[in-house]
Enzyme design. Structure first.
Site, PDB file in Angstrom:
ATOM      1  N   LYS A 145       0.889  -1.168   0.000  1.00  0.00           N
ATOM      2  CA  LYS A 145       0.000   0.000   0.000  1.00  0.00           C
ATOM      3  C   LYS A 145       0.920   1.209   0.000  1.00  0.00           C
ATOM      4  O   LYS A 145       1.370   1.682   1.043  1.00  0.00           O
ATOM      5  CB  LYS A 145      -0.883  -0.032   1.246  1.00  0.00           C
ATOM      6  CG  LYS A 145      -2.210   0.717   1.152  1.00  0.00           C
ATOM      7  CD  LYS A 145      -2.134   2.162   0.762  1.00  0.00           C
ATOM      8  CE  LYS A 145      -1.671   3.083   1.851  1.00  0.00           C
ATOM      9  NZ  LYS A 145      -1.374   4.462   1.353  1.00  0.00           N
ATOM     10  N   GLU A 204      -0.241   7.499  -1.407  1.00  0.00           N
ATOM     11  CA  GLU A 204      -1.170   7.944  -2.451  1.00  0.00           C
ATOM     12  C   GLU A 204      -0.686   9.216  -3.142  1.00  0.00           C
ATOM     13  O   GLU A 204      -1.294   9.696  -4.075  1.00  0.00           O
ATOM     14  CB  GLU A 204      -2.580   8.121  -1.872  1.00  0.00           C
ATOM     15  CG  GLU A 204      -2.744   9.180  -0.791  1.00  0.00           C
ATOM     16  CD  GLU A 204      -2.376   8.686   0.623  1.00  0.00           C
ATOM     17  OE1 GLU A 204      -1.401   7.906   0.761  1.00  0.00           O
ATOM     18  OE2 GLU A 204      -3.048   9.120   1.581  1.00  0.00           O
ATOM     19  N   ARG A 205       0.454   9.779  -2.646  1.00  0.00           N
ATOM     20  CA  ARG A 205       0.926  11.029  -3.249  1.00  0.00           C
ATOM     21  C   ARG A 205       1.832  10.782  -4.454  1.00  0.00           C
ATOM     22  O   ARG A 205       1.927  11.614  -5.342  1.00  0.00           O
ATOM     23  CB  ARG A 205       1.653  11.865  -2.201  1.00  0.00           C
ATOM     24  CG  ARG A 205       0.643  12.436  -1.210  1.00  0.00           C
ATOM     25  CD  ARG A 205       1.296  13.322  -0.207  1.00  0.00           C
ATOM     26  NE  ARG A 205       1.190  12.739   1.122  1.00  0.00           N
ATOM     27  CZ  ARG A 205       1.826  13.190   2.179  1.00  0.00           C
ATOM     28  NH1 ARG A 205       2.645  14.200   2.076  1.00  0.00           N
ATOM     29  NH2 ARG A 205       1.669  12.617   3.347  1.00  0.00           N
ATOM     30  N   CYS A 264      13.948  10.940   5.945  1.00  0.00           N
ATOM     31  CA  CYS A 264      13.936  10.644   7.379  1.00  0.00           C
ATOM     32  C   CYS A 264      15.362  10.612   7.917  1.00  0.00           C
ATOM     33  O   CYS A 264      15.570  10.634   9.115  1.00  0.00           O
ATOM     34  CB  CYS A 264      13.253   9.318   7.649  1.00  0.00           C
ATOM     35  SG  CYS A 264      14.189   7.956   7.023  1.00  0.00           S
TER      36      CYS A 264
HETATM   37  P1  NAD Z   1       2.447   9.486   6.481  1.00  0.00           P
HETATM   38  O1  NAD Z   1       2.512   8.981   7.853  1.00  0.00           O
HETATM   39  O2  NAD Z   1       1.541  10.619   6.164  1.00  0.00           O
HETATM   40  O3  NAD Z   1       2.020   8.316   5.476  1.00  0.00           O
HETATM   41  C1  NAD Z   1       2.634   7.042   5.510  1.00  0.00           C
HETATM   42  C2  NAD Z   1       1.619   6.000   5.069  1.00  0.00           C
HETATM   43  O4  NAD Z   1       0.534   5.997   5.996  1.00  0.00           O
HETATM   44  C3  NAD Z   1       1.019   6.276   3.695  1.00  0.00           C
HETATM   45  O5  NAD Z   1       0.939   5.071   2.981  1.00  0.00           O
HETATM   46  C4  NAD Z   1      -0.353   6.842   4.018  1.00  0.00           C
HETATM   47  O6  NAD Z   1      -1.322   6.537   3.038  1.00  0.00           O
HETATM   48  C5  NAD Z   1      -0.707   6.166   5.326  1.00  0.00           C
HETATM   49  N1  NAD Z   1      -1.579   6.999   6.147  1.00  0.00           N
HETATM   50  C6  NAD Z   1      -1.683   8.354   6.127  1.00  0.00           C
HETATM   51  N2  NAD Z   1      -2.597   8.766   7.037  1.00  0.00           N
HETATM   52  C7  NAD Z   1      -3.065   7.660   7.660  1.00  0.00           C
HETATM   53  C8  NAD Z   1      -4.016   7.435   8.705  1.00  0.00           C
HETATM   54  N3  NAD Z   1      -4.640   8.440   9.301  1.00  0.00           N
HETATM   55  N4  NAD Z   1      -4.237   6.170   9.101  1.00  0.00           N
HETATM   56  C9  NAD Z   1      -3.596   5.146   8.519  1.00  0.00           C
HETATM   57  N5  NAD Z   1      -2.693   5.305   7.526  1.00  0.00           N
HETATM   58  C10 NAD Z   1      -2.421   6.543   7.096  1.00  0.00           C
HETATM   59  O7  NAD Z   1       3.955   9.822   6.049  1.00  0.00           O
HETATM   60  P2  NAD Z   1       4.445  10.564   4.750  1.00  0.00           P
HETATM   61  O8  NAD Z   1       4.111  12.011   4.847  1.00  0.00           O
HETATM   62  O9  NAD Z   1       4.038   9.819   3.527  1.00  0.00           O
HETATM   63  O10 NAD Z   1       6.028  10.372   4.883  1.00  0.00           O
HETATM   64  C11 NAD Z   1       6.836  11.227   5.618  1.00  0.00           C
HETATM   65  C12 NAD Z   1       7.071  10.710   7.018  1.00  0.00           C
HETATM   66  O11 NAD Z   1       7.646   9.418   6.962  1.00  0.00           O
HETATM   67  C13 NAD Z   1       8.043  11.545   7.799  1.00  0.00           C
HETATM   68  O12 NAD Z   1       7.595  11.647   9.125  1.00  0.00           O
HETATM   69  C14 NAD Z   1       9.337  10.768   7.733  1.00  0.00           C
HETATM   70  O13 NAD Z   1      10.254  11.005   8.766  1.00  0.00           O
HETATM   71  C15 NAD Z   1       8.817   9.386   7.782  1.00  0.00           C
HETATM   72  N6  NAD Z   1       9.776   8.444   7.264  1.00  0.00           N
HETATM   73  C16 NAD Z   1      10.397   7.632   8.160  1.00  0.00           C
HETATM   74  C17 NAD Z   1      11.343   6.741   7.700  1.00  0.00           C
HETATM   75  C18 NAD Z   1      12.032   5.825   8.652  1.00  0.00           C
HETATM   76  O14 NAD Z   1      12.622   4.865   8.199  1.00  0.00           O
HETATM   77  N7  NAD Z   1      11.980   6.056   9.938  1.00  0.00           N
HETATM   78  C19 NAD Z   1      11.661   6.668   6.338  1.00  0.00           C
HETATM   79  C20 NAD Z   1      10.988   7.508   5.462  1.00  0.00           C
HETATM   80  C21 NAD Z   1      10.041   8.396   5.940  1.00  0.00           C
END
Ligand code: NAD
Length: 502
Positions: free
Chosen positions: A173, A176-177, A281
Site C-alpha cells: 500500500k 497515495e501522493r 527521514c
Molecule cells: P504518512 O505517515 O503521512 O504516510 C505514511 C503512510 O501511511 C502512507 O501510505 C499513508 O497513506 C498512510 N496513512 C496516512 N494517514 C493515515 C491514517 N490516518 N491512518 C492510517 N494510515 C495513514 O507519512 P508521509 O508524509 O508519507 O512520509 C513522511 C514521514 O515518513 C516523515 O515523518 C518521515 O520522517 C517518515 N519516514 C520515516 C522513515 C524511517 O525509516 N523512519 C523513512 C521515510 C520516511
C-alpha cells in the site's frame, strides 16, 4: 485525467470505490493524475490473490526465487531512466536523487538474491543419543507493506524484496501522493518471473490501511511514515495478532566538534539538510556546533555555501533540489519557519518567499537557516521535513551529546570530528539507532539493518539485512531420532518426565 489503478493478480485493476486521491506535479502545482483509493473489499481481493499465490510460491525452492530477484534487478536497471523520471515527476526530487532512491532499493534486492544462504537453518548432529536437532526459517504467508511518499522506490523494495524472496506473498500500500513507481515495480516483478498474486499493489488512505491491519489472513505488516501513524499501525496491527514493525519520523542532529574538518563538514551538512528538499527521514535538519568559535565559523561558512545552492525543476540537471511534494506540505513547512521565528530563533536565511521563474505555482521553498534555536522550542522538538536547517549551540561535548539523546526521535545522528576517542564515546552513549562518524547520512548498507529508536521506531526488528530475514520468517525447530525397531528390542517405556540431555 489519467487514473492510477491497483495491481492485483498480475494485472492493473480499476478501483470500484469511486474515491480518488489527487497526484500533483510539484513543479507546476497542477494535478497530473487521480489515484484510486481502495475499499475493504478491494484490499480483500488482493489478499485472496496473495493467499492463493502463497500455496505455490512457498514451494518454489529458494534458488529459483533468487533467480526472479536477479532478473528483477536487471529489469529495474534496464528501466532506470523511465522509473527515475516517473518518480521525479510525482515526488519532485531531482532525477539524480530519484536514481539514488531506486539504487538503494536495488541494493536490498541484491541482498535478497542471496536468500538461499540467508534461509539456511542450524543443525546439531548428536544433541543426544541418536538425536539430531535442526531449525529452519519458514515464510509467514501473506504480508503487507505501507510506505511513505518520500522514498517511493527504495522503501517498497526494502520490504517486498526480502519478504518475497523468503517465500511470502505481498500486498503493498504505497503513498497515495506518488503511487506510479510502485505499480511499475510490481509489473517488472511479474516480467521477472514472479507468479500472479505474489506482489499486489493496492492504493488507498486510512480505509485501506485499516483493512490491512485487521485482515485475518495478513500475518505481518511493515510500516514507514510519520510517528503518530506508525504508533497507530503498530498498536492496531499487533492487537489483531500481526507481527508489526513501524518506523516513524525523525529529527537527526549533526554534532560538530571544534576539531572537525570545517570545509567537508559544511559541504556534508548542506547536502544532508537540503538534499531532496529535506524530505528524508535521514536528513540532518539540526546542527549542533560545540563552542562559540565553532558556531560562528560554521554559521558563516553555511551561509556562503547556501548562497550557491540551486533550487529548480526536478528535471533540471543543474538543480540540487526541487519542490516539496504538495502545497499542503509546503504550507506546513512554511508554518514551522513562522513558528521558529515567533519562538525567538534567529532567521539567518529565509526561504519562505522563494519563487521559481516560470513555475510560480510549484511547491518550492528556498533553503532556510535558523540560528540560536533552543531545546524548549516546538520547532526544534517536532519534525519539519523541509529544506530548513536549525543551529542549536552547545557549550561542550556533554551538552551536545544530551540533545539527540533526550530528543523524542532517535533515528539517525552524525558527529563530525577527527578525535577517535570522542567519536567512539559518542557512538557508545548516544540514544539513537543509526550513528554516522563524519558520515552525514548514516543509512546502513543493505546487508546491515535500518531502524530508529524511541518515537522513530515501534517494534523490535529492524528493516533489511538479516533483521529483515528474521522479520519476514518464523523459525521451526525439529528434534528427531529414529529409534531401533521392536525386532531389535529397542522399544522404551513411556517417560513422564521432561526430556533432558543429562
Ligand atoms: P504518512 O505517515 O503521512 O504516510 C505514511 C503512510 O501511511 C502512507 O501510505 C499513508 O497513506 C498512510 N496513512 C496516512 N494517514 C493515515 C491514517 N490516518 N491512518 C492510517 N494510515 C495513514 O507519512 P508521509 O508524509 O508519507 O512520509 C513522511 C514521514 O515518513 C516523515 O515523518 C518521515 O520522517 C517518515 N519516514 C520515516 C522513515 C524511517 O525509516 N523512519 C523513512 C521515510 C520516511
Amino acid at each position: 485525467m489519467r487514473d492510477i489503478d491497483h495491481f492485483i493478480s498480475g494485472g492493473r485493476v480499476a478501483g470500484a470505490s469511486g474515491r480518488f486521491g489527487e497526484v500533483f506535479d510539484p513543479n507546476t502545482g497542477s494535478v497530473q493524475a487521480r489515484v484510486q483509493l481502495a475499499t475493504e473489499q478491494e484490499v480483500d481481493r488482493a489478499v485472496q490473490a496473495a493467499q492463493s499465490a502463497f500455496a505455490t510460491w512457498r514451494e518454489v525452492n529458494p534458488q529459483r526465487r533468487a533467480r526472479v530477484m536477479f532478473e528483477f534487478k536487471r529489469l529495474v536497471e534496464a528501466n532506470m531512466n523511465e522509473l527515475a523520471e516517473r518518480l521525479s515527476a510525482e515526488h519532485g526530487k531531482v532525477i539524480a536523487d530519484s536514481k539514488g532512491d531506486i539504487q538503494r532499493g536495488l541494493e536490498v534486492i541484491e541482498f535478497s538474491c542471496g536468500i538461499p544462504h540467508a534461509l539456511k537453518g542450524e543443525y546439531t548432529v548428536g544433541a543426544g543419543p541418536g538425536i539430531d536437532v535442526y531449525s529452519m526459517r519458514v515464510p509467514l504467508g501473506v504480508c503487507a507493506g505501507i510506505t511513505p511518499f518520500n522514498f517511493p522506490a527504495m522503501i517498497p523494495m526494502w520490504m517486498f524484496g526480502t519478504a518475497i524472496a523468503a517465500g511470502n506473498t505481498f500486498i503493498l500500500k504505497p503513498s497515495e501522493r506518488d503511487p506510479s513507481v510502485p505499480v511499475r515495480l510490481a509489473e517488472l516483478m511479474m516480467e521477472a518471473g514472479a507468479p500472479e498474486g505474489v506482489l499486489n499493489v493496492v492504493h488507498g488512505d486510512k480505509a485501506a490501511v485499516d483493512a490491512i491491519l485487521t485482515h485475518p489472513l495478513i500475518r505481518a505488516v511493515s510500516f514507514v511514515g510519520s510517528s503518530d501513524i506508525a504508533h497507530y499501525v503498530y498498536s492496531t496491527g499487533t492487537a489483531h495478532g500481526k507481527r508489526v514493525q513501524a518506523f516513524g519520523g525523525a529529527k537527526n542532529h549533526g554534532i560538530v566538534l571544534p576539531d572537525a574538518d570545517m570545509e567537508t563538514t559544511v559541504r556534508d551538512l548542506v547536502g544532508a539538510a537540503y538534499g531532496s528538499a529535506g524530505e528524508r527521514c535521514m536528513a540532518l535538519p539540526v546542527v549542533v556546533p560545540v563552542g562559540q568559535r565553532t558556531a560562528d565559523e560554521l554559521r558563516e561558512r553555511l551561509v556562503s555555501e547556501i548562497e550557491t545552492l540551486k533550487v529548480g525543476h526536478s528535471t533540471d540537471p543543474e538543480a540540487q533540489y526541487g519542490p516539496v511534494v504538495t502545497q499542503q506540505h509546503r504550507d506546513r513547512v512554511v508554518g514551522w519557519i513562522d513558528t521558529a521565528v515567533e519562538e525567538g530563533s534567529e532567521l539567518v536565511v529565509d526561504g519562505r518567499n522563494f519563487s521559481l521563474q516560470g513555475s510560480e505555482k510549484g511547491f518550492f521553498i528556498g533553503p532556510t537557516l535558523l540560528d540560536r534555536v533552543k531545546p524548549e522550542m516546538r520547532s526544534y522538538q517536532e519534525e519539519i521535513f523541509g529544506p530548513v536547517l536549525q543551529i542549536v549551540r552547545a557549550a561542550d561535548f556533554e551538552e551536545a551529546l544530551s540533545l539527540p539523546t533526550k530528543h523524542q526521535y532517535g533515528n539517525g545522528v552524525a558527529i563530525f570530528t577527527r578525535d577517535g576517542r570522542a567519536a567512539r564515546d559518542f557512538a557508545a552513549r548516544v540514544e539513537v539507532g543509526m550513528v554516522g562518524i563524519n558520515v552525514p547520512i548514516p543509512v546502513p548498507v543493505a546487508y546491515h539493518s535500518f531502524g530508529g529508536w524511541k518515537r522513530s521506531g515501534f517494534g523490535d526488528i529492524n528493516q533489511h539485512g538479516m533483521e529483515g530475514v528474521r522479520f519476514w520468517t518464523k523459525t521451526k525447530t525439529v528434534t528427531q531420532r529414529f529409534p531401533e525397531t521392536a525386532l531389535e528390542g529397542g522399544h522404551q517405556d513411556s517417560s513422564f518426565v521432561i526430556p533432558t540431555m543429562r
